[in-house]
Design a protein around this motif. Sequence first.
Motif, mmCIF file in Angstrom:
data_model
loop_
_atom_site.group_PDB
_atom_site.id
_atom_site.type_symbol
_atom_site.label_atom_id
_atom_site.label_comp_id
_atom_site.label_asym_id
_atom_site.label_seq_id
_atom_site.Cartn_x
_atom_site.Cartn_y
_atom_site.Cartn_z
ATOM 1 N N GLY A 173 0.803 -1.221 0.000
ATOM 2 C CA GLY A 173 0.000 0.000 0.000
ATOM 3 C C GLY A 173 0.835 1.271 0.000
ATOM 4 N N ILE A 174 2.107 1.145 -0.386
ATOM 5 C CA ILE A 174 2.974 2.333 -0.436
ATOM 6 C C ILE A 174 3.096 2.765 -1.897
ATOM 7 N N ASP A 175 2.866 4.039 -2.145
ATOM 8 C CA ASP A 175 2.991 4.549 -3.509
ATOM 9 C C ASP A 175 4.482 4.649 -3.859
ATOM 10 N N PRO A 176 4.952 3.885 -4.853
ATOM 11 C CA PRO A 176 6.389 3.906 -5.192
ATOM 12 C C PRO A 176 6.909 5.306 -5.525
ATOM 13 N N PHE A 177 6.008 6.165 -6.027
ATOM 14 C CA PHE A 177 6.458 7.518 -6.406
ATOM 15 C C PHE A 177 6.803 8.365 -5.191
#
Length: 288
Positions: A173-177
């Motif tokens: 659930g972590i946005d790679p950006f």
Amino acid sequence: MIQYKTTSVWGPQGEQSMIRKSFLSLLGLISASTAQADWALNMPRGVTELSAETYDLHMMVFWWCVAIGVVVFGVMIISLIKHRKSTGAEPATFSHSTSAEVLWTAIPCVILLLMAVPAAETMIRLEDSRDPDVSIVVTGYQWKWHYKYQDEGVEFYSSLAKPSREARSKGAGIDPFTVENFLLDVDRPLVVPKGKKIRILLTSNDVNHAWWVPAFAIKRDAIPGLVNEAWFRAEETGTFRGQCAELCGKDHGYMPIVVEVVEPDAYQAWVETRNDSGAQVAQTETRP
Ligand SMILES: [Cu+2]
């Protein structure tokens, strides 16, 4: 006779919606890449003398190709327009021209020689890894790198940095950006002194990998049972990133390379601290 349904997903309506969807997703991709990625079309000039030379060679050959393309396609297009049938052009009847044949053999030979001589000079220098200041054995593992400084008694594994590892996990659930240098950061970078000749001795412990750092113009295979050599002399301090460039298994994309180029004094200080604590850490680290 086979009847084809026109109302299926591939029929006119379905086709239209597919095209519309593809077009919209393409637009999305383009806008995402321009907004998020820091990319360039050309190869980088790099921070070593040989990377700059490699770049200059690449540009020289590129401009030769542009010039050849302009001349060849220019003559072709002008001939097609000027001698088209509608203007009443009559086909020529000759079948051979010895002088033209000699010319179109000789000119490419001369061009190839003009490219080959400086390219060979640079390649010879690229292969000359004699008399290094620092020698490092680089071993590829599925999926991390191991660095062993031959004379300094320092060795350690360099793996994907924790923030990237967490963000790439399924369901994280972590946005790679939001992760800085996503998939391009490691826990322990390779540290080398500026202005010194660094020899890399490349091998692998399992499958083929490749150590690729564009800023040093190095992309060389790490092959089990074989030692490949490469060298560089960084003229600038800074952090330089690379990746494994050989498809080496499912986590091939998760074994980046980070090289920190520091002033020689800072390098010495780093070696001393690694000798005190780092070597023991490296020895107790477990293999993947
Ligand atoms: Cu690899």
